[in-house]
Design a protein around this motif. Sequence first.
Motif, PDB file in Angstrom:
ATOM      1  N   LEU A  49      -8.782  16.178 -10.042  1.00  0.00           N
ATOM      2  CA  LEU A  49      -8.248  15.036 -10.759  1.00  0.00           C
ATOM      3  C   LEU A  49      -7.599  14.151  -9.576  1.00  0.00           C
ATOM      4  O   LEU A  49      -7.122  14.185  -8.613  1.00  0.00           O
ATOM      5  N   LYS A  50      -7.845  12.795 -10.015  1.00  0.00           N
ATOM      6  CA  LYS A  50      -7.508  11.669  -9.061  1.00  0.00           C
ATOM      7  C   LYS A  50      -6.192  10.893  -9.486  1.00  0.00           C
ATOM      8  O   LYS A  50      -5.987  10.557 -10.799  1.00  0.00           O
ATOM      9  N   VAL A  51      -5.410  10.658  -8.693  1.00  0.00           N
ATOM     10  CA  VAL A  51      -4.002  10.102  -9.123  1.00  0.00           C
ATOM     11  C   VAL A  51      -3.754   9.024  -8.437  1.00  0.00           C
ATOM     12  O   VAL A  51      -3.682   9.000  -7.047  1.00  0.00           O
ATOM     13  N   ASP A  52      -3.414   7.736  -8.893  1.00  0.00           N
ATOM     14  CA  ASP A  52      -2.859   6.402  -8.257  1.00  0.00           C
ATOM     15  C   ASP A  52      -1.457   6.482  -8.291  1.00  0.00           C
ATOM     16  O   ASP A  52      -0.973   5.931  -9.344  1.00  0.00           O
ATOM     17  N   MET A  53      -0.616   6.862  -7.217  1.00  0.00           N
ATOM     18  CA  MET A  53       0.773   7.035  -7.511  1.00  0.00           C
ATOM     19  C   MET A  53       1.513   5.589  -7.241  1.00  0.00           C
ATOM     20  O   MET A  53       2.434   5.498  -7.083  1.00  0.00           O
ATOM     21  N   SER A  54       0.525   4.573  -6.765  1.00  0.00           N
ATOM     22  CA  SER A  54       1.181   3.131  -6.552  1.00  0.00           C
ATOM     23  C   SER A  54       1.455   2.665  -8.047  1.00  0.00           C
ATOM     24  O   SER A  54       1.831   1.511  -8.075  1.00  0.00           O
ATOM     25  N   LYS A  55       0.929   3.176  -9.056  1.00  0.00           N
ATOM     26  CA  LYS A  55       1.185   2.633 -10.420  1.00  0.00           C
ATOM     27  C   LYS A  55       2.066   3.641 -11.127  1.00  0.00           C
ATOM     28  O   LYS A  55       1.737   4.972 -11.134  1.00  0.00           O
ATOM     29  N   SER A  56       2.807   3.196 -11.959  1.00  0.00           N
ATOM     30  CA  SER A  56       3.808   4.075 -12.700  1.00  0.00           C
ATOM     31  C   SER A  56       3.237   4.786 -13.798  1.00  0.00           C
ATOM     32  O   SER A  56       3.789   5.838 -14.196  1.00  0.00           O
ATOM     33  N   LYS A  93      -2.838   7.852   1.644  1.00  0.00           N
ATOM     34  CA  LYS A  93      -3.262   7.119   0.339  1.00  0.00           C
ATOM     35  C   LYS A  93      -2.547   7.214  -0.714  1.00  0.00           C
ATOM     36  O   LYS A  93      -2.698   8.069  -1.534  1.00  0.00           O
ATOM     37  N   ARG A  94      -1.699   6.321  -1.271  1.00  0.00           N
ATOM     38  CA  ARG A  94      -0.868   6.363  -2.277  1.00  0.00           C
ATOM     39  C   ARG A  94      -1.793   6.314  -3.630  1.00  0.00           C
ATOM     40  O   ARG A  94      -1.394   6.957  -4.668  1.00  0.00           O
ATOM     41  N   ASN A  95      -3.062   5.442  -3.611  1.00  0.00           N
ATOM     42  CA  ASN A  95      -3.557   5.088  -4.698  1.00  0.00           C
ATOM     43  C   ASN A  95      -4.688   6.115  -4.886  1.00  0.00           C
ATOM     44  O   ASN A  95      -5.626   5.940  -5.651  1.00  0.00           O
ATOM     45  N   ASN A  96      -4.750   7.299  -4.219  1.00  0.00           N
ATOM     46  CA  ASN A  96      -6.043   7.975  -4.183  1.00  0.00           C
ATOM     47  C   ASN A  96      -5.675   9.665  -3.604  1.00  0.00           C
ATOM     48  O   ASN A  96      -6.260  10.235  -2.986  1.00  0.00           O
ATOM     49  N   VAL A  97      -4.674  10.162  -4.495  1.00  0.00           N
ATOM     50  CA  VAL A  97      -4.224  11.409  -4.375  1.00  0.00           C
ATOM     51  C   VAL A  97      -4.786  12.607  -5.202  1.00  0.00           C
ATOM     52  O   VAL A  97      -5.054  12.067  -6.497  1.00  0.00           O
ATOM     53  N   THR A  98      -5.280  13.528  -4.516  1.00  0.00           N
ATOM     54  CA  THR A  98      -6.367  14.285  -5.316  1.00  0.00           C
ATOM     55  C   THR A  98      -5.554  15.570  -5.638  1.00  0.00           C
ATOM     56  O   THR A  98      -4.660  16.093  -4.892  1.00  0.00           O
ATOM     57  N   VAL A  99      -5.765  15.995  -7.073  1.00  0.00           N
ATOM     58  CA  VAL A  99      -5.309  17.519  -7.291  1.00  0.00           C
ATOM     59  C   VAL A  99      -6.535  18.142  -7.889  1.00  0.00           C
ATOM     60  O   VAL A  99      -7.263  17.917  -8.628  1.00  0.00           O
ATOM     61  N   ILE A 100      -6.562  19.535  -7.125  1.00  0.00           N
ATOM     62  CA  ILE A 100      -7.653  20.153  -7.336  1.00  0.00           C
ATOM     63  C   ILE A 100      -6.852  21.414  -8.433  1.00  0.00           C
ATOM     64  O   ILE A 100      -6.129  22.150  -8.090  1.00  0.00           O
ATOM     65  N   ASN A 120       0.874  -1.158   0.026  1.00  0.00           N
ATOM     66  CA  ASN A 120      -0.029  -0.039  -0.088  1.00  0.00           C
ATOM     67  C   ASN A 120       0.876   1.274   0.001  1.00  0.00           C
ATOM     68  O   ASN A 120       0.314   2.207  -0.596  1.00  0.00           O
ATOM     69  N   ILE A 121       2.058   1.216   0.546  1.00  0.00           N
ATOM     70  CA  ILE A 121       3.049   2.649   0.672  1.00  0.00           C
ATOM     71  C   ILE A 121       4.249   2.617  -0.385  1.00  0.00           C
ATOM     72  O   ILE A 121       4.676   3.519  -0.350  1.00  0.00           O
TER      73      ILE A 121
END
Length: 260
Positions: free
Chosen positions: A200-207, A183-190, A26-27
């Motif tokens: 904008l939702k970003v999953d940073m656990s995926k390249s 939450k690495r898999n649900n970072v929010t950019v406004i 998860n991290i």
Amino acid sequence: MKLNTIYKSLVIIAVLTLVSCKQQKNIAYYQSIDGQTSNSFSNTYDATIQPDDLLLIIVSAEDAEAAAPFNLESTIVPSMIGQNISAQRQHQMYLVDKNGTIEFPVLGTLNVIDKTKSEVVKDLRNRLSSKYIKNPIVNLRIMNFKVSVQGEVARPGSYPINSERITLPEALSMAGDMTIYGKRNNVTVIREVDNKKAILKVDMSKSDFINSPAYYLKQNDLIYVEPNAAKANSSTFNQNIPVWISLSSVLISLVLLFKK
């Protein structure tokens, strides 16, 4: 009896191992990066100008007198150096209005909204060289370029960006990176787009998030890192510590009473 104890111990160890592996997954960032190729990503970016931006535009040329009318007059600003007061000359800036325009000396009203720095510089250079200055040099900087980071990071806050080019991982690094509870898999950019807020939702656990429109940040972007379930559970447990202590005291008292 001993076999039961050993069996229970093995079960506990297995559960703890599985939980540990899940938490590590998860991290971790960029978990699928081995499957990506360098040709998949674009590294080009040029900031676009938005309403309320502060622009520093300086026009120069071999003939300084010819360029002078196209620059705003500088102002004298007092500054404190130690116990001494000195005066410094400071360039005035252009404020982009809500319609996306600025008032430029001699040239009048210029529309700069949603144009890149390169496009505005090219437009100014063409206008100046066609009628007023030979081989003009135009320098433009966005002076209020900043991003804000909130939530589960080490140092939340607003960060000015001198280079006018920053990625989401760089902004998180400036804020001390996400905590273990982020939450690495649900970072929010406004982001503000056409006077509206875009989420904008970003999953940073995926390249492959490198291909996201939120990978390169724009001025005044807000990044929010949501707390994960572990943080919520930890907060709930901490809030209930006094209750657990009280219950433990009651149970101990009852045990001692029945022993008598």
